[in-house]
Design a protein around this motif. Structure first.
Motif, mmCIF file in Angstrom:
data_model
loop_
_atom_site.group_PDB
_atom_site.id
_atom_site.type_symbol
_atom_site.label_atom_id
_atom_site.label_comp_id
_atom_site.label_asym_id
_atom_site.label_seq_id
_atom_site.Cartn_x
_atom_site.Cartn_y
_atom_site.Cartn_z
ATOM 1 N N ARG B 134 -2.400 7.483 -1.627
ATOM 2 C CA ARG B 134 -2.736 6.290 -0.847
ATOM 3 C C ARG B 134 -2.562 5.039 -1.698
ATOM 4 O O ARG B 134 -2.060 4.017 -1.250
ATOM 5 C CB ARG B 134 -4.182 6.376 -0.364
ATOM 6 C CG ARG B 134 -4.282 6.693 1.081
ATOM 7 C CD ARG B 134 -5.638 6.490 1.698
ATOM 8 N NE ARG B 134 -6.742 6.153 0.858
ATOM 9 C CZ ARG B 134 -7.799 6.932 0.657
ATOM 10 N NH1 ARG B 134 -7.848 8.115 1.217
ATOM 11 N NH2 ARG B 134 -8.779 6.541 -0.102
ATOM 12 N N GLN B 135 -2.959 5.187 -2.959
ATOM 13 C CA GLN B 135 -2.837 4.074 -3.888
ATOM 14 C C GLN B 135 -1.362 3.695 -4.072
ATOM 15 O O GLN B 135 -1.008 2.528 -4.095
ATOM 16 C CB GLN B 135 -3.463 4.485 -5.222
ATOM 17 C CG GLN B 135 -3.687 3.369 -6.189
ATOM 18 C CD GLN B 135 -4.839 2.488 -5.775
ATOM 19 O OE1 GLN B 135 -5.628 2.839 -4.909
ATOM 20 N NE2 GLN B 135 -4.924 1.313 -6.367
ATOM 21 N N ARG B 136 -0.519 4.719 -4.162
ATOM 22 C CA ARG B 136 0.904 4.443 -4.356
ATOM 23 C C ARG B 136 1.522 3.826 -3.112
ATOM 24 O O ARG B 136 2.395 2.956 -3.201
ATOM 25 C CB ARG B 136 1.637 5.731 -4.749
ATOM 26 C CG ARG B 136 1.402 6.075 -6.215
ATOM 27 C CD ARG B 136 2.227 7.230 -6.643
ATOM 28 N NE ARG B 136 1.532 8.480 -6.384
ATOM 29 C CZ ARG B 136 2.095 9.668 -6.516
ATOM 30 N NH1 ARG B 136 3.353 9.764 -6.864
ATOM 31 N NH2 ARG B 136 1.409 10.755 -6.273
ATOM 32 N N THR B 156 -4.722 1.219 -10.784
ATOM 33 C CA THR B 156 -4.513 2.538 -11.383
ATOM 34 C C THR B 156 -5.552 3.559 -10.950
ATOM 35 O O THR B 156 -5.506 4.701 -11.387
ATOM 36 C CB THR B 156 -4.528 2.446 -12.923
ATOM 37 O OG1 THR B 156 -5.772 1.875 -13.327
ATOM 38 C CG2 THR B 156 -3.399 1.594 -13.424
ATOM 39 N N VAL B 157 -6.483 3.161 -10.075
ATOM 40 C CA VAL B 157 -7.513 4.106 -9.635
ATOM 41 C C VAL B 157 -6.850 5.276 -8.906
ATOM 42 O O VAL B 157 -6.060 5.084 -7.995
ATOM 43 C CB VAL B 157 -8.516 3.410 -8.696
ATOM 44 C CG1 VAL B 157 -9.429 4.432 -8.052
ATOM 45 C CG2 VAL B 157 -9.323 2.395 -9.462
ATOM 46 N N VAL B 162 0.824 9.814 -15.930
ATOM 47 C CA VAL B 162 2.264 9.556 -15.829
ATOM 48 C C VAL B 162 2.525 8.449 -14.810
ATOM 49 O O VAL B 162 3.301 7.515 -15.049
ATOM 50 C CB VAL B 162 3.014 10.843 -15.434
ATOM 51 C CG1 VAL B 162 4.486 10.555 -15.231
ATOM 52 C CG2 VAL B 162 2.818 11.910 -16.503
ATOM 53 N N ALA B 163 1.844 8.545 -13.659
ATOM 54 C CA ALA B 163 2.024 7.530 -12.619
ATOM 55 C C ALA B 163 1.543 6.169 -13.107
ATOM 56 O O ALA B 163 2.133 5.142 -12.795
ATOM 57 C CB ALA B 163 1.272 7.937 -11.353
ATOM 58 N N THR B 164 0.459 6.184 -13.902
ATOM 59 C CA THR B 164 -0.058 4.925 -14.450
ATOM 60 C C THR B 164 0.973 4.280 -15.364
ATOM 61 O O THR B 164 1.248 3.079 -15.258
ATOM 62 C CB THR B 164 -1.355 5.196 -15.235
ATOM 63 O OG1 THR B 164 -2.273 5.857 -14.370
ATOM 64 C CG2 THR B 164 -1.969 3.906 -15.730
ATOM 65 N N LEU B 170 6.873 -0.564 -14.267
ATOM 66 C CA LEU B 170 7.380 -1.304 -13.113
ATOM 67 C C LEU B 170 6.904 -2.754 -13.132
ATOM 68 O O LEU B 170 7.679 -3.682 -12.900
ATOM 69 C CB LEU B 170 6.913 -0.600 -11.831
ATOM 70 C CG LEU B 170 7.263 -1.262 -10.509
ATOM 71 C CD1 LEU B 170 8.772 -1.275 -10.330
ATOM 72 C CD2 LEU B 170 6.605 -0.513 -9.360
ATOM 73 N N LEU B 171 5.629 -2.938 -13.472
ATOM 74 C CA LEU B 171 5.076 -4.295 -13.501
ATOM 75 C C LEU B 171 5.792 -5.139 -14.556
ATOM 76 O O LEU B 171 6.082 -6.310 -14.353
ATOM 77 C CB LEU B 171 3.575 -4.259 -13.801
ATOM 78 C CG LEU B 171 2.694 -3.655 -12.709
ATOM 79 C CD1 LEU B 171 1.229 -3.820 -13.058
ATOM 80 C CD2 LEU B 171 2.992 -4.290 -11.359
#
Lengths: 276, 310
Positions: B134-136, B156-157, B162-164, B170-171
């Motif tokens: 959902r966060q993504r 990042t919650v 890895v996704a973090t 990306l940022l």
């Protein structure tokens, strides 16, 4: 305009997805056909009685069902978005509160309009095809009038539901208040009017009394559908006041339109003041 | 053009003063970390920039326009804390809906979903999504229409490490392309390497703003030297005392090494003295982290004696 339509089309596709539209249409069709065939059962016969009698019975049942469906459809329009956590996000988009509200209205309004058109339309066609000696022209006119007024009545209650939805912050509260609105207009109002009528012992101005009917959209709706059959239409209870109304059907149509325009404008004004 | 400018902004909720005289700006191509305790006014600041509320006092300008103006909102991406979506819709349908509202091209939708790693799940209903998914999706939503200002509240919650890391990469890429980014987070060690500037809020007031170097300078916190003695720790201790001329530096022993807290202004002098004394086998320098600086500024508000020294 684009954003209004984007919101509306989501509401419309939601009501297709959760089968609301088809369910309402089905209820309306079954109701209409049931009344058409068994409406005269009390007088000892089964079968199509007459177009005026059928429409009158439909309108009498409609005032219970249509406001309820409209309120159920719309009560969580704004408070539901807030509880779901999407209202805040939506408001950061290039979308004004008015656009969100009118988009919702368009979506819910079209849902109800399609359901009414399909449900009662199918019933009307079935009557025209299956009943042998029905006057098609009169039936079509009555059905058309009935469907349009049903849609307007539904829109009125959708707008009333929005006034609740933009004010409260919890869905159950909105549901409770919506039921209260239904209870007031459908059950309490006529009783109150009757009570006033009797208690005043004729001291109230006889010119004023019929206008009080205009304060209840369900009364306007019933008047429209029954009075239209002219002399000999049976008006019972407080509706008999309607025969003294100095305004014709055009005035009543206008009043029914006002009954969704004013609450919708009110809901918009309330929504603009809401803290997000 | 600034991404946003808050000039002497105050906001009252009923009687309570939520924000008090905030001056803050963000330029394109910059990542600003916005930190503060719960109720410090982070969310209120963000809502003012988004135009959800108007300040009681002061001026807010966003992307050279007024906050909340549709032409401005079109260029802002926002990820709220605990983002929620319509559970009965699929990820793709939701992103299509929001893209239409934003006037963004629908062609972006599959690309964005792939970019956040949801390409396999985009046709599943959101109610089946995990918190991280959902966060993504929320992040993909914020990136619709290539925003010039991106505001992320606790992005990042629920994300795995890895996704973090992917997110921060990306940022950084977006920043290099000229996007101004606001990052609210409580995971300070996580964001520390990625932010250009930090703003620290307490009780509705801006306590400190600047890059980490200037914040360290403002805080004037000691630097910790971790020294391995060459000829026994007592000889090293003597050398330290000789150098600091009785300043009474804090010395701790830890696993045969000495930990010495020294003021930033005296750090280089001490190191030079120690190196020339020949007592040093190995030397490590630990600067105060963002978290240390944060605790310093947040804590100083509550402790009167320390607040007075500022």
């Amino acid at each position: 305009m684009n954003s209004i339509w984007t919101i509306a089309r989501k509401e419309l596709s939601d009501s297709l997805r959760n089968r609301w539209l088809i369910a309402i249409a089905l209820v309306f069709a079954v109701l209409a056909l049931g009344i058409a065939w068994f409406g005269a059962a009390a007088s000892g016969q089964v079968g199509y009685a007459s177009t005026p009698a059928t429409i009158a019975s439909l309108a009498s049942l409609g005032i219970f069902l249509i406001p309820l469906i409209a309120l159920l459809l719309a009560y969580d329009a704004i408070v539901g978005e807030e509880e779901g956590g999407t209202l805040l996000l939506l408001m950061t988009y290039p979308l004004s509160r008015g656009q969100l509200l009118f988009g919702k209205f368009l979506g819910h309004g079209l849902t109800l309009a399609f359901a009414t058109l399909i449900g009662f339309g199918v019933a009307g066609i079935a009557i025209a095809v299956l009943v042998e000696d029905v006057a098609i022209g009169a039936l079509a006119a009555a059905m058309f009038r009935f469907i349009v007024s049903t849609i307007l009545l539904g829109w009125g209650f959708i707008a009333l539901a929005y006034m609740i939805s933009v004010r409260v912050s919890e869905k159950p509260v909105a549901a409770g208040l919506a039921l209260g609105v239904w209870f007031f207009f459908v059950l309490v109002f006529d009783l109150m009017l009757l009570g006033i009528l009797v208690a005043s012992e004729g001291k109230l101005s006889p010119e004023l009394l019929p206008w009080l009917l205009m304060l209840n959209p369900t009364d306007i709706y019933r008047l429209l559908n029954i009075v239209a059959f002219g002399e000999g239409a049976q008006l019972s209870g407080v509706l008999s006041l309607g025969t003294d109304l100095p305004i014709g059907p055009a005035g009543m149509w206008f009043a029914l339109v006002l009954w969704f325009v004013i609450p919708l404008t009110g809901a918009w004004a309330l929504f603009r003041r809401r803290r997000i | 053009m600034s991404c946003f400018r808050l000039e002497n902004v105050s906001y009252r909720y009923d009687k309570a003063l939520v924000l008090n005289g905030i001056d803050l700006r963000l330029e394109p191509g910059e990542i600003l970390g916005l930190f503060g305790h719960n109720g410090a006014g982070k969310t209120t600041s963000i809502k003012l920039i988004l135009g959800l509320m108007t300040p009681t006092q002061g001026r807010v300008s966003v992307l050279d326009g007024a906050a909340g103006d549709p032409h401005v909102s079109q260029h802002i991406g926002y990820l709220p804390e605990n983002v929620m979506f319509y559970p009965q819709l699929t990820g793709r349908e939701i992103l299509n809906h929001f893209a239409r509202l934003k006037g963004a091209s629908l062609k972006q939708v599959p690309e964005l979903l792939e970019q956040v790693g949801l390409d396999d799940a985009m046709n599943a209903r959101v109610k089946t999504y995990s918190k991280g998914m959902r966060q993504r999706l929320g992040l993909a939503q914020a990136l619709l229409g290539k925003p010039k200002l991106l505001m992320l509240d606790e992005p990042t919650v629920g994300l795995d490490p890895v996704a973090t890391a992917d997110l921060y990469r990306l940022l950084r890429k977006l920043r290099d392309e000229g996007t101004g980014i606001v990052l609210c987070s409580h995971v300070l060690p996580g964001v520390e390497p990625y932010i250009d500037r930090a703003a620290i809020l307490t009780d509705g007031a801006l306590k400190a703003v600047g890059d980490l170097v200037s914040l360290r300078r403002q805080a004037n916190m000691p630097v910790t030297l971790s020294i391995e003695p060459a000829n026994g720790s007592s000889a090293l201790e003597k050398a330290i005392e000789a150098s600091s001329a009785g300043n009474g530096l804090m010395i701790k022993k830890d696993n045969g090494r000495l930990q010495v807290d020294v003021r930033p202004s005296e750090k280089m002098a001490l190191i030079q003295d120690l190196l020339s004394s020949g007592e040093v086998q190995d030397l490590g320098i630990h600067q105060p982290t963002l978290e240390d600086v944060y605790v310093h500024f947040i804590g100083s508000g509550g402790l009167a004696h320390r607040g007075g020294a500022q």
